[in-house]
Design an enzyme around this catalytic site. Structure first.
Site, short mmCIF file in Angstrom:
data_model
loop_
_atom_site.label_atom_id
_atom_site.label_comp_id
_atom_site.label_asym_id
_atom_site.label_seq_id
_atom_site.Cartn_x
_atom_site.Cartn_y
_atom_site.Cartn_z
N ASP A 1 -15.90 -3.37 0.21
CA ASP A 1 -15.53 -3.08 1.59
C ASP A 1 -16.81 -2.97 2.40
O ASP A 1 -17.72 -2.23 2.02
CB ASP A 1 -14.77 -1.75 1.66
CG ASP A 1 -13.53 -1.76 0.77
OD1 ASP A 1 -13.01 -2.85 0.50
OD2 ASP A 1 -13.09 -0.67 0.36
N ASP B 1 0.86 -1.19 0.00
CA ASP B 1 0.00 0.00 0.00
C ASP B 1 0.89 1.24 0.00
O ASP B 1 1.76 1.38 0.87
CB ASP B 1 -0.89 0.02 1.25
CG ASP B 1 -1.87 -1.14 1.29
OD1 ASP B 1 -1.96 -1.88 0.30
OD2 ASP B 1 -2.54 -1.32 2.33
#
Length: 250
Positions: free
Chosen positions: A139, A19
């Site tokens: 999500d 990330d």
């Protein structure tokens, strides 16, 4: 990408997360800016995981995810050029042109979150041009899909959404349980199991993995793969240990 093959041969894959925020590898707690811990530069992290046996990499442009446009293109490009394993990339990919450009640049799969929720047809449009190239990121917080960096509810359950995207040609679902993400406190398997049972495409689990038992539990729930970030970076276990724990369980 690895998960397609895994689904065919039944092997579960542990995928390291890279990330990127402000050009550095970070891990956030529950996706909140200001909670980040940094782990060096992206190419170094990517090579470290490949040397440890990673068969694919999960890349995220975190600034892109928050701002709605790619912000770490140079850092991501450097990783793509440096590695020879399949990559999946998410964060700030909002249009068909964005996705196609990345796929033609060398990314193996694009991960669509907010864009897919706001315009489901984008999944079909990209898949027509590049089959098996779209992973839809769902999500979930309190059983509802959330978008815009986990700040807004989309008014749909993960199972409803997954079925929609499967019909539109998605190659896989990346499911992140925001309630446990980045806390290193363990995983919630029931939502993963529900998704696996509701769809025929691979489900890649993400969020909350802290122990080898968590990895095994997600494999047992039927996930095709798991994305692991903080637990690997913090040394809770090695990539080799995680893969071995699942292989021994099969």
């Amino acid at each position: 990408m690895g998960t397609e093959a895994n689904d065919a041969d039944g092997e579960f894959e542990v995928i390291p997360a890279v990330d990127v925020q402000d050009g550095e590898v970070v891990q956030l707690v529950q996706g909140e800016r200001g909670t980040e811990k940094t782990y060096g530069e992206p190419v170094g992290a990517a090579r470290r995981w490949i040397d440890a046996g990673a068969e694919s990499l999960h890349l995220v442009d975190l600034d892109g995810a928050f701002e709605g446009e790619r912000a770490n293109a140079d850092a991501i490009d450097a990783v793509i050029d440096a590695v020879d394993v399949p990559t999946q990339l998410g964060g700030g990919i909002r249009t068909v042109d964005d996705a196609v450009a990345l796929l033609e640049r060398g990314v193996d799969r694009v991960i669509l979150g907010t864009a897919a929720v706001e315009n489901p047809e984008i999944v079909g449009e990209i898949s027509e041009r590049h089959p098996e190239s779209v992973v839809v990121s769902l999500d979930a917080k309190d059983g509802e899909v959330v978008v815009e960096g986990w700040t807004e509810g989309a008014g749909i359950s993960p199972v409803e959404a997954a079925k929609r995207y499967e019909d539109l040609g998605a190659a896989a679902i990346l499911f992140t349980n925001v309630d446990v993400e980045g806390r290193l406190e363990g995983v919630a398997t029931e939502p993963v199991r529900e998704l696996v049972e509701a769809t025929d495409i691979p489900v890649i689990a993400s969020g909350g993995v802290a122990t080898l038992a968590d990895v095994r539990t997600l494999a047992d729930a039927g996930a095709a793969a798991v994305v692991v970030g903080s637990a690997l970076y913090e040394g809770n276990f090695t990539l080799e240990e995680a893969q071995a724990a699942v292989d021994a369980n099969e």
